[in-house]
Design a protein around this motif. Sequence first.
Motif, PDB file in Angstrom:
ATOM      1  N   UNK A 183      -2.959   3.247  -8.266  1.00 37.65           N
ATOM      2  CA  UNK A 183      -1.919   3.042  -7.252  1.00 37.65           C
ATOM      3  C   UNK A 183      -2.432   2.046  -6.230  1.00 37.65           C
ATOM      4  N   UNK A 184      -1.616   1.065  -5.924  1.00 31.80           N
ATOM      5  CA  UNK A 184      -1.934   0.132  -4.847  1.00 31.80           C
ATOM      6  C   UNK A 184      -0.758   0.095  -3.887  1.00 31.80           C
ATOM      7  N   UNK A 185      -1.043  -0.200  -2.641  1.00 33.93           N
ATOM      8  CA  UNK A 185       0.017  -0.230  -1.632  1.00 33.93           C
ATOM      9  C   UNK A 185      -0.370  -1.191  -0.528  1.00 33.93           C
ATOM     10  N   UNK A 186       0.638  -1.661   0.201  1.00 34.39           N
ATOM     11  CA  UNK A 186       0.365  -2.529   1.324  1.00 34.39           C
ATOM     12  C   UNK A 186       1.536  -2.518   2.297  1.00 34.39           C
ATOM     13  N   UNK A 210       3.524   4.699 -18.050  1.00 36.45           N
ATOM     14  CA  UNK A 210       4.515   3.710 -17.617  1.00 36.45           C
ATOM     15  C   UNK A 210       4.067   3.097 -16.300  1.00 36.45           C
ATOM     16  N   UNK A 211       4.882   2.187 -15.824  1.00 40.10           N
ATOM     17  CA  UNK A 211       4.549   1.455 -14.611  1.00 40.10           C
ATOM     18  C   UNK A 211       5.796   1.286 -13.764  1.00 40.10           C
ATOM     19  N   UNK A 212       5.615   1.318 -12.453  1.00 40.06           N
ATOM     20  CA  UNK A 212       6.746   1.124 -11.546  1.00 40.06           C
ATOM     21  C   UNK A 212       6.233   0.468 -10.271  1.00 40.06           C
ATOM     22  N   UNK A 213       7.103  -0.282  -9.632  1.00 40.29           N
ATOM     23  CA  UNK A 213       6.774  -0.860  -8.333  1.00 40.29           C
ATOM     24  C   UNK A 213       7.901  -0.552  -7.360  1.00 40.29           C
ATOM     25  N   UNK A 220       0.292  12.441 -17.402  1.00 40.32           N
ATOM     26  CA  UNK A 220       0.907  13.170 -16.291  1.00 40.32           C
ATOM     27  C   UNK A 220       1.946  12.297 -15.595  1.00 40.32           C
ATOM     28  N   UNK A 221       3.006  12.935 -15.159  1.00 41.16           N
ATOM     29  CA  UNK A 221       4.045  12.234 -14.404  1.00 41.16           C
ATOM     30  C   UNK A 221       3.603  12.054 -12.948  1.00 41.16           C
ATOM     31  N   UNK A 222       3.883  10.908 -12.383  1.00 39.93           N
ATOM     32  CA  UNK A 222       3.747  10.704 -10.941  1.00 39.93           C
ATOM     33  C   UNK A 222       5.122  10.992 -10.341  1.00 39.93           C
ATOM     34  N   UNK A 223       5.247  12.129  -9.689  1.00 38.69           N
ATOM     35  CA  UNK A 223       6.559  12.587  -9.229  1.00 38.69           C
ATOM     36  C   UNK A 223       7.151  11.633  -8.202  1.00 38.69           C
ATOM     37  N   UNK A 224       6.382  11.294  -7.186  1.00 39.85           N
ATOM     38  CA  UNK A 224       6.830  10.324  -6.185  1.00 39.85           C
ATOM     39  C   UNK A 224       5.644   9.901  -5.336  1.00 39.85           C
ATOM     40  N   UNK A 280      10.102  -0.941  15.580  1.00 42.87           N
ATOM     41  CA  UNK A 280       9.964  -1.864  14.463  1.00 42.87           C
ATOM     42  C   UNK A 280       9.826  -1.083  13.158  1.00 42.87           C
ATOM     43  N   UNK A 281      10.121  -1.767  12.047  1.00 41.32           N
ATOM     44  CA  UNK A 281       9.979  -1.160  10.721  1.00 41.32           C
ATOM     45  C   UNK A 281       8.701  -1.657  10.057  1.00 41.32           C
ATOM     46  N   UNK A 282       7.940  -0.719   9.522  1.00 41.43           N
ATOM     47  CA  UNK A 282       6.817  -1.063   8.649  1.00 41.43           C
ATOM     48  C   UNK A 282       7.380  -1.172   7.240  1.00 41.43           C
ATOM     49  N   UNK A 283       7.272  -2.368   6.646  1.00 40.81           N
ATOM     50  CA  UNK A 283       7.780  -2.551   5.288  1.00 40.81           C
ATOM     51  C   UNK A 283       6.638  -2.248   4.311  1.00 40.81           C
ATOM     52  N   UNK A 284       6.798  -1.170   3.551  1.00 41.11           N
ATOM     53  CA  UNK A 284       5.743  -0.730   2.634  1.00 41.11           C
ATOM     54  C   UNK A 284       6.148  -1.045   1.196  1.00 41.11           C
ATOM     55  N   UNK A 285       5.172  -1.483   0.428  1.00 41.16           N
ATOM     56  CA  UNK A 285       5.386  -1.808  -0.982  1.00 41.16           C
ATOM     57  C   UNK A 285       4.221  -1.278  -1.797  1.00 41.16           C
ATOM     58  N   UNK A 286       4.429  -1.122  -3.094  1.00 40.02           N
ATOM     59  CA  UNK A 286       3.350  -0.596  -3.917  1.00 40.02           C
ATOM     60  C   UNK A 286       3.607  -0.733  -5.400  1.00 40.02           C
ATOM     61  N   UNK A 287       2.560  -0.478  -6.161  1.00 38.23           N
ATOM     62  CA  UNK A 287       2.604  -0.526  -7.625  1.00 38.23           C
ATOM     63  C   UNK A 287       1.876   0.691  -8.170  1.00 38.23           C
TER      64      UNK A 287
END
Length: 409
Positions: A193-196, A266-269, A220-224, A206-213
Amino acid sequence: MGKLKVFEVVFNDEDPLYRAGDLVSGHVRLLLSEPKDAVRGICIKFKGYSKTYWKEKETSGVDESERTRSVTYLSKEFYFHEQLIILGKDETATDGNAAKIVLHAGEHLFPFSFRIPIKPLPHPFEGFYGQVRYKVTAKIDRPAKSHYKTQTLFCIIGAGIDLNTKPDSQIPSIGEDEKSVCCMCCVTGPIKVSAQTNKSGYVPGEFIWVSGVIQNQSSREVIDVTAKLVQTVICVARREVSGRPHTRSQVRVISKVKCEGCDEYSKVSFSRKPLLIPSCPPSGLIACGLIDIQYHVKFDADIGRTPLDTYIYLPITIGTVPRSSSNAVWSPRNGEVITQQPSATARQLQLVARYESSCEGPQSIPNKYGYTFGKLMFAPKYPMYNFSLPDPDNEPPCTCRPDQILFNL
């Protein structure tokens, strides 16, 4: 409450919010149903201070001689402390006629004014182990009888952080984590997992815009994934007031947003999820030597059927003055909305910030006096800005290379 029906401190300003050097004025109001005699005087005290306090259990000795006792950790730091006599004399008076004042039935108003010292002052703060408070206390002094006391708190616009002076605040905060999980004694592939965040310096509103992969090579499933804005308050106090210093920390989540998970193998971003910064004190709590405040965004990837989640911690700075190029809709203190982005200096931007109560809401202030009308509740206020929420459909997507975890916005 007998003869005394009302005893309160009233500020002339409807919103008691001040800066260093400002004049604080108002009056002490009394309402008596009957005359009250034997009053020596009425005084009012103005205090600005920080305090840290807690107790710890300490054990000494061994076996039958082992003993456990409670040890107090306490420190105080004063920013100003002034007393004003608004009627009669104080308790140090030796004049035999000093206690001859009689207050007749009805309403009494005693004006006061106090100039806040011109010096760096911290923002007010209410925490579990430490507080910064600016307080006005009034006392009716009656010799050989119980004194009457009442208190109220006000807010100071304290020393802050101008993000225009911190170019590093525009640099994204980036992190990654990898976790290998077992299934029936067999190790499967890792979960990466990576995030920024889009940058590392923000202001409330202000809003912190968070993104990740997420690259899930396991069964195993990554639920969220939950992105949380975490506030860490570090308090310093001394053992038995003058002994060795010790620290206590309080950690609380003040904002969060859910992001997508993914199935096994699997993979998700997820791209530019908005995490709102609520009204909160700035990083560091500048000018306070007993309390430090730090912030980070914590990413928690919930992996199914195991307690071994992945965690990423991204440090950020919360300031009080935004960068002049920020996409904001500014609102001055009087509530008038400015619809166009002004060309302004950092000082002008600070002046148009509105001040909102802390996201923690009003806190109950302990009453050490035996006589206060009603329960004292108080919520510190901090500079807050109105930022427009961009349309995510018009925002550039998160991009990443298949062979790397890190990515760029």
